[in-house]
Design a protein around this motif. Structure first.
Motif, PDB file in Angstrom:
ATOM      1  N   LEU A   1       0.910  -1.127  -0.102  1.00  0.00           N
ATOM      2  CA  LEU A   1       0.100   0.091   0.108  1.00  0.00           C
ATOM      3  C   LEU A   1       1.024   1.452   0.093  1.00  0.00           C
ATOM      4  O   LEU A   1       0.580   2.101  -0.457  1.00  0.00           O
ATOM      5  CB  LEU A   1      -0.716  -0.037   1.108  1.00  0.00           C
ATOM      6  N   SER A   2       1.950   1.214   0.751  1.00  0.00           N
ATOM      7  CA  SER A   2       2.868   2.513   0.773  1.00  0.00           C
ATOM      8  C   SER A   2       3.323   2.638  -0.702  1.00  0.00           C
ATOM      9  O   SER A   2       3.422   3.855  -1.051  1.00  0.00           O
ATOM     10  CB  SER A   2       3.930   2.259   1.950  1.00  0.00           C
ATOM     11  N   LYS A   3       3.755   1.926  -1.227  1.00  0.00           N
ATOM     12  CA  LYS A   3       4.443   1.761  -2.705  1.00  0.00           C
ATOM     13  C   LYS A   3       3.348   2.429  -3.612  1.00  0.00           C
ATOM     14  O   LYS A   3       3.445   3.496  -4.479  1.00  0.00           O
ATOM     15  CB  LYS A   3       4.786   0.676  -3.124  1.00  0.00           C
ATOM     16  N   LEU A   4       2.246   1.972  -3.369  1.00  0.00           N
ATOM     17  CA  LEU A   4       1.115   2.336  -4.532  1.00  0.00           C
ATOM     18  C   LEU A   4       0.581   3.488  -4.132  1.00  0.00           C
ATOM     19  O   LEU A   4       0.220   4.572  -4.822  1.00  0.00           O
ATOM     20  CB  LEU A   4       0.099   1.269  -4.446  1.00  0.00           C
ATOM     21  N   PHE A   5       0.328   4.084  -2.976  1.00  0.00           N
ATOM     22  CA  PHE A   5       0.124   5.281  -2.458  1.00  0.00           C
ATOM     23  C   PHE A   5       1.086   6.236  -2.743  1.00  0.00           C
ATOM     24  O   PHE A   5       0.747   7.424  -3.245  1.00  0.00           O
ATOM     25  CB  PHE A   5      -0.021   5.291  -0.788  1.00  0.00           C
ATOM     26  N   ALA A   6       2.412   5.891  -2.656  1.00  0.00           N
ATOM     27  CA  ALA A   6       3.447   6.930  -3.184  1.00  0.00           C
ATOM     28  C   ALA A   6       3.502   7.364  -4.564  1.00  0.00           C
ATOM     29  O   ALA A   6       3.421   8.355  -5.047  1.00  0.00           O
ATOM     30  CB  ALA A   6       4.926   6.202  -2.706  1.00  0.00           C
TER      31      ALA A   6
END
Length: 268
Positions: A156-161
């Motif tokens: 999620l952090s990667k996609l949110f970023a």
């Protein structure tokens, strides 16, 4: 037409490179098949496969339609709850990490360090996290929720970023030119751009977590996986068939609903 042909002739010829690439792929493919050991496929194994199919065709209806805490419906509900809580907790923790890993928000060295940390988190499989948390919290759904939360953070952090880095900064510049405060820029310029995409990504991750939660049950981290492996180890194929049917129906239903919601979020 002559101009088009002349332009095509100017293009570099890649036939040799294509042939080399195809040859390399074929070599790797046939080399990979050497890991498959067909001699392990015994008559007993084929018989077990047949029994699994028979169990799905002739499930244990008493277990399938049992609405107590021992029935398939309760186990599926527990699996859904584990996946949902894990997704929500992981999503909330992923938001600040996503901003810290977005190179257009923080300095690039800081973003690189956070992204490396997230890569490390994503590298470890969910089952390994499950085994670790079971040692800490004991067997049960709580270990499953912690596992789902941690595994969700990395993706999620990667996609949110990625979404944050694609923000339309012209809106923020326009708001700044008319004297908007930082809070107003976040509230009316950033959040409306991110909300729909963040929710869509979290729904997609919940879909994945639902499958992972079923697998985590195999290591006694709650959910429907543990009863499934117990039934298969005890050769109770009708019970295993009931659990598999319930799991298949649940995943198909969640897949349909989540795809509809994601489509509306993206369009809206």
């Amino acid at each position: 037409m002559n101009a088009i042909e002349a332009q095509l002739r100017k293009q570099p010829r890649l036939r040799f490179l294509h042939a080399v690439a195809t040859t390399v792929i074929l070599i790797i493919f046939f080399w990979s098949t050497s890991a498959i050991q067909f001699n392990k496929l015994t008559i007993n194994g084929l018989e077990i496969a047949g029994n699994i199919v028979k169990g799905i065709i002739n499930p244990d209806l008493d277990l399938l339609f049992n609405f107590t805490d021992k029935g398939v419906a309760y186990l599926l509900l527990e699996t859904m709850a584990i996946a949902l809580l894990g997704t929500i907790v992981g999503g909330l923790l992923a938001i600040p990490l996503a901003f810290l890993s977005a190179s257009n928000i923080v300095p690039k060295p800081i973003a690189a360090v956070i992204r490396f940390m997230l890569i490390v988190i994503r590298t470890i499989p969910a089952v390994v996290y499950g085994l670790m948390f079971i040692r800490v919290t004991g067997q049960g759904p709580f270990a499953g929720v912690l596992t789902m939360s941690l595994t969700s953070i990395g993706m999620l952090s990667k996609l949110f970023a990625d979404v944050i880095e694609d923000l339309d900064t012209s809106i923020l510049e326009s708001m700044e030119s008319i004297g908007c405060t930082t809070f107003e820029k976040i509230r009316f310029g950033i959040i409306p751009q991110l909300t729909a995409m963040f929710l869509s990504i979290m729904i997609y991750r919940y879909d994945m977590n639902l499958r992972d939660a079923a697998i985590l049950g195999l290591v006694a981290a709650g959910g429907i996986g543990a009863p499934l492996i117990f039934a298969m180890n005890s050769y109770r194929w009708s019970e295993a068939g009931s659990i598999l049917i319930g799991l298949i129906v649940l995943i198909l239903l969640i897949e349909y609903i989540s795809s509809k919601i994601r489509a509306k979020l993206v369009q809206g």
